[in-house]
Design a protein around this motif. Structure first.
Motif, short mmCIF file in Angstrom:
data_model
loop_
_atom_site.label_atom_id
_atom_site.label_comp_id
_atom_site.label_asym_id
_atom_site.label_seq_id
_atom_site.Cartn_x
_atom_site.Cartn_y
_atom_site.Cartn_z
N LEU B 431 0.84 -1.20 0.00
CA LEU B 431 0.00 0.00 0.00
C LEU B 431 0.88 1.26 0.00
CD1 LEU B 431 -2.72 1.49 0.27
CD2 LEU B 431 -2.52 1.23 2.76
N GLY B 432 1.92 1.23 0.82
CA GLY B 432 2.83 2.38 0.90
C GLY B 432 3.43 2.69 -0.45
N LYS B 433 3.89 1.64 -1.12
CA LYS B 433 4.51 1.81 -2.44
C LYS B 433 3.48 2.36 -3.43
CE LYS B 433 7.95 0.72 -5.42
NZ LYS B 433 7.62 1.72 -6.44
N TYR B 434 2.26 1.83 -3.33
CA TYR B 434 1.17 2.24 -4.22
C TYR B 434 0.89 3.74 -4.05
CZ TYR B 434 -3.37 2.16 -6.57
OH TYR B 434 -4.41 2.40 -7.42
N ILE B 435 0.83 4.16 -2.78
CA ILE B 435 0.55 5.57 -2.49
C ILE B 435 1.64 6.47 -3.07
CG2 ILE B 435 0.32 7.28 -0.65
CD1 ILE B 435 -0.71 4.93 1.14
N PHE B 436 2.89 6.05 -2.88
CA PHE B 436 4.01 6.87 -3.36
C PHE B 436 3.97 6.99 -4.89
CE2 PHE B 436 8.42 7.71 -4.52
CZ PHE B 436 8.69 8.80 -3.71
N ASP B 437 3.78 5.81 -5.54
CA ASP B 437 3.73 5.81 -7.01
C ASP B 437 2.58 6.68 -7.51
OD1 ASP B 437 5.87 4.15 -7.07
OD2 ASP B 437 4.70 2.30 -7.38
N TYR B 438 1.47 6.61 -6.81
CA TYR B 438 0.28 7.38 -7.18
C TYR B 438 0.59 8.88 -7.11
CZ TYR B 438 -4.59 9.00 -6.96
OH TYR B 438 -5.77 9.63 -7.19
N TYR B 439 1.25 9.27 -6.04
CA TYR B 439 1.58 10.68 -5.85
C TYR B 439 2.52 11.18 -6.95
CZ TYR B 439 3.50 14.95 -3.85
OH TYR B 439 3.89 16.24 -3.66
N ILE B 440 3.54 10.36 -7.22
CA ILE B 440 4.52 10.73 -8.25
C ILE B 440 3.83 10.91 -9.60
CG2 ILE B 440 6.56 9.90 -9.55
CD1 ILE B 440 7.23 10.82 -6.74
N LYS B 441 2.91 10.00 -9.89
CA LYS B 441 2.21 10.02 -11.17
C LYS B 441 1.29 11.24 -11.26
CE LYS B 441 -1.07 7.19 -13.58
NZ LYS B 441 -1.99 6.10 -13.27
N GLU B 443 1.38 14.05 -9.61
CA GLU B 443 2.07 15.34 -9.60
C GLU B 443 3.03 15.50 -10.78
OE1 GLU B 443 1.60 17.95 -7.64
OE2 GLU B 443 0.01 16.91 -6.50
N GLU B 444 3.07 14.48 -11.61
CA GLU B 444 3.97 14.47 -12.78
C GLU B 444 5.41 14.79 -12.38
OE1 GLU B 444 1.97 17.11 -15.54
OE2 GLU B 444 1.15 15.33 -16.53
N ILE B 445 5.85 14.15 -11.30
CA ILE B 445 7.24 14.30 -10.87
C ILE B 445 8.07 13.27 -11.61
CG2 ILE B 445 8.84 14.16 -8.91
CD1 ILE B 445 6.40 14.83 -7.12
N GLU B 446 9.11 13.76 -12.27
CA GLU B 446 9.92 12.81 -13.04
C GLU B 446 11.26 12.59 -12.37
OE1 GLU B 446 10.31 13.64 -17.17
OE2 GLU B 446 8.19 14.17 -17.32
N GLU B 447 11.77 11.41 -12.60
CA GLU B 447 13.12 11.14 -12.10
C GLU B 447 14.12 11.96 -12.88
OE1 GLU B 447 14.95 7.34 -11.02
OE2 GLU B 447 13.00 6.51 -11.58
N ASP B 448 15.16 12.40 -12.23
CA ASP B 448 16.19 13.23 -12.88
C ASP B 448 17.12 12.40 -13.73
OD1 ASP B 448 15.23 15.41 -11.63
OD2 ASP B 448 16.66 15.36 -9.98
N GLU B 449 16.65 11.90 -14.83
CA GLU B 449 17.63 11.16 -15.66
C GLU B 449 17.47 11.50 -17.12
OE1 GLU B 449 19.72 7.74 -15.24
OE2 GLU B 449 18.74 7.07 -13.42
#
Lengths: 314, 449
Positions: B431-441, B443-449
């Protein structure tokens, strides 16, 4: 031990202050290297750009070069691919380990351009280097000068700092030694006293060497990190540094005086104007009220080393 | 007769008290064993095979018997029973005794009556002493002015041996102490004392045992207890040099993780362990940029061998416990000790960054690597001087660990359960991982690569 992730995002070649500093160092290094009859090896953190490697090979004629890369993001294949010369040997390991593999008994130019803030490994590297480097070797270190904790990013308290750096911390350390105004002087004290410690101990082996500070430079890239460069040359203890002619470089500092590297923000036309009035007709220039006196002063400090960026098709 | 005299000569009682005060009973016994080993070393410095030392210790008596060559009557007359070593004493190769107090001090410490018998190819004699009587002995001498003075008599008498009184058939030494001092007698009947002594001998004299010397304590044969270093993919730091008649060899590297009490520096003087598993500032810990000892450094082992034909040049203290830390020879070695620690400790610090996998890695390392014993390290030579070669560290694994952060927080259990079923995840972790992934998606936060 260097976590080098920054070269992936930023090409050092387009950072004007970094560029200027590199050119300044080069100008003075040319004379030092020449005084000690050349034949140096270079050890640096080349990243993928290898800017310093290209410069020092072409300008100082150094043909033995070692690049250390401790970060994980870049594959050894990518590092090797980007090496501009085949004679650059790349170590993908911690700097303290890599320094064991390199024959430091050979006269060396070392520029450890750490991209982070102070860590214990800086001092491990100092011990590795100063235990072996011969006379004529040059040591330069660049780092982010903020004294903040790695995890939280908060400024250290004296107790925390002492906890991390043990007996390396200056005696009578105060909280104000961590502020922007003083952090570089704390770093300098720590580097210098550790270097002197190691060289003092080394005297017991029968070799009496001293470290002559030359660089004590501060700069801050536009909205970037506050950086600090410290360095100098190793000589025999009785060596008189005035033997090497460096007096026309105002960025050389042998004591705690810092050199603040700043560059003026001039347009192309302004630069032409200033250049045509330099030295002889400066009063006349200022009367035109196009540039201020302080701008002129700043320009004069650095103009010989400033980069020119052009957008060209290759 | 000159009346204006203030007595300045020492009394024997004072002297005995002074020299026995700063030595433990165990160290006194080890001192006697050192004498046997010095004898063995004179016979053959490469191997002690066939030589033995038998110790008998109980509440009534203390006996050391060896076949290690004995000492001659001349040595006994000139040196062995003298207090202090005369300036013209000969150099004894590879020996550990040097101050000329060891044997006497040990005997005084243990009891009131002692006999020392020695048999060599040329002599066979015995010295019998009752300490209480010896203390009272006076003698008359004439001073420079011809006046007769009564002074303390420091001499001992020896007897030639008759077959009836002999305890030795082979060349060697026999020492027996009876009328034990009270506290000594108490110690000697305790098993815990004997166990400690056994352990001390096995550790401190491990070199001699490894060279083939058989040491028996009340009939129990003692075995060596030494440390080992890993020597395979990883190579210990190694450097050796000569300094003013002393050969110095410095070695440092890695060893087993499960033995925290063995971590630290070991210092041998002429093969005798004088400092063991040291983790103090004497061996550079916490000084000049070297960190204080920490559990992350458990695998560290460092060894220094100081060897000299002239024992007086070794950085020894009189009790042979610890070293003379201010001696020039030791100060010089510190430069190399710190260089070695600089490399080894940096590596060990990196291992600890593996977090929960660190211990597995340390154990795998211990299984993979060949080991080399202290005795073999003494003759260890490599062209790679002043370099600690690290085993292949999983640098990527370490960096990966550094690249991850753990996020944890507490929320109301009812809401968490609702969210879990709504998100169709099975565990709170998922659930924790799901919540984090959901937030990232979202907020359209992208990894710096």
């Amino acid at each position: 031990m260097k976590k080098m992730n920054s070269p992936k995002f930023l090409n050092y070649e387009t950072r004007p202050l970094k560029f200027t500093e590199r050119k300044m160092l080069l100008a003075s290094l040319t004379r030092i290297v020449n005084y000690f009859k050349n034949d140096y090896q270079y050890v640096g953190f080349g990243g993928v750009a290898f800017t310093d490697f290209k410069l020092f090979h072409k300008e100082l004629h150094i043909n033995e070069m070692f690049s250390i890369e401790g970060g994980s993001k870049i594959s050894i294949e990518k590092l090797n691919f980007n090496a501009p010369f085949s004679f650059i040997k790349i170590y993908k390991k911690l700097s303290t380990e890599a320094l064991v593999d390199i024959s430091l008994e050979k006269k060396s130019l070392i520029w450890l351009d750490y991209d982070g803030t102070l860590e214990n490994c800086f001092f491990n590297d100092i011990r590795s280097l100063f235990s072996k480097l011969p006379e004529g070797s040059i040591y330069i270190v660049t780092c982010n000068r903020e004294l903040k904790q790695k995890e939280s990013g908060e400024e250290y308290t004296t107790e925390q700092f002492q906890e991390v750096f043990g007996d390396l911390v200056p005696f009578k350390l105060k909280n104000k030694d961590f502020t922007s105004k003083n952090n570089h002087s704390t770093l300098r004290k720590m580097f210098l006293s550790h270097i002197e410690n190691v060289l003092d101990e080394r005297k017991t082996t029968g070799l009496s060497l001293k470290f002559n500070q030359l660089f004590n430079i501060l700069y801050q890239e536009n909205r970037g990190a506050k950086m600090y460069t410290f360095g100098g040359v190793i000589t025999k203890s009785d060596f008189d540094l005035n033997e090497i002619d460096l007096k026309d470089f105002d960025f050389i500092n042998k004591d705690e005086t810092t050199y603040n590297l700043e560059i003026p923000n001039f347009t192309r036309k302004e630069i032409d104007l200033v250049d045509s009035h330099l030295l002889n007709k400066e009063e006349e220039l200022l009367e035109k009220k196009i540039i201020t006196e302080s701008e002129l002063k700043r320009y004069k400090k650095t103009y010989k080393f400033l980069p020119n960026f052009f957008d060209v098709r290759v | 007769m000159n009346k204006n005299i203030i007595q300045g000569s020492p009394t024997k009682t004072f002297f005995i008290e002074m020299i026995t005060r700063d030595i433990s009973i165990k160290d006194a016994i080890l001192d006697l064993l050192d004498n046997s080993i010095d004898g063995a070393n004179n016979l053959n410095s490469d191997s002690y095979a066939g030589l033995y030392v038998d110790l008998t210790i109980n509440e009534n008596e203390f006996i050391v018997k060896d076949n290690c060559g004995g000492f001659s009557l001349e040595i006994a007359q000139k040196y062995a029973f003298r207090f202090g070593r005369p300036d013209d004493a000969p150099v004894t190769e590879g020996s550990i005794g040097r101050f000329g107090v060891g044997m006497k001090r040990a005997l005084f410490k243990i009891g009131n009556i002692f006999e020392v018998e020695s048999k060599t190819t040329s002599d066979h004699f015995q010295v019998n002493v009752k300490v209480n009587e010896w203390k009272k002995k006076k003698t008359k001498i004439k001073n420079e002015d011809g006046e007769e003075l009564t002074v303390e008599d420091w001499n001992f008498n020896y007897n030639d041996i008759t077959p009836q009184t002999s305890n030795l058939t082979e060349n060697g030494t026999f020492i027996k102490v009876t009328e034990l001092n009270n506290e000594v007698s108490t110690f000697f009947k305790e098993d815990s004392f004997l166990n400690d002594l056994k352990d001390d001998i096995e550790r401190l004299l491990n070199f001699s045992i490894e060279k083939g010397l058989e040491i028996n304590l009340n009939g129990v044969s003692l075995s060596k207890k030494g440390i080992v270093l890993f020597n395979d993919e990883s190579k210990p730091y190694y450097y050796e040099y000569e300094f003013e008649g002393v050969s110095v060899k410095i070695i440092a590297g890695l060893s087993y993780v499960g033995e925290p009490s063995k971590s630290g520096w070991y210092i041998y003087c002429n093969d005798r362990l004088v400092l063991e598993a040291d983790r103090s500032d004497i061996t550079c810990w916490g000084t000049k940029g070297i960190p204080k000892w920490h559990v992350n450094f458990v695998m560290f082992r460092g060894i220094i061998f100081f060897d000299s034909k002239e024992t007086i040049k070794l950085p020894l203290t009189t009790t042979k416990k610890g070293i003379d830390a201010s001696s020039e020879i030791y100060l010089k070695s510190k430069f190399y000790m710190r260089e070695a620690m600089n490399s080894v400790l940096t590596f060990l610090k990196e291992i600890s960054k593996l977090g929960s996998d660190a211990n597995d890695y340390r154990k795998v390392l211990a299984e993979q690597e060949d080991k080399i014993s202290v005795k073999d390290l003494k003759s260890y030579i490599t062209p790679d001087i002043r370099k600690f070669i690290t085993p292949n560290l999983m640098i990527d694994a370490i960096s990966e660990k550094n690249d991850f952060a753990r996020i944890s927080f507490n929320v109301d259990r009812n809401i968490a359960n609702k969210a879990k079923s709504y998100s169709e995840t099975r565990t709170y972790k998922e659930l924790g991982k799901y919540i984090f992934d959901y937030y990232i998606k979202m907020e359209e936060i992208e990894e710096d690569e």
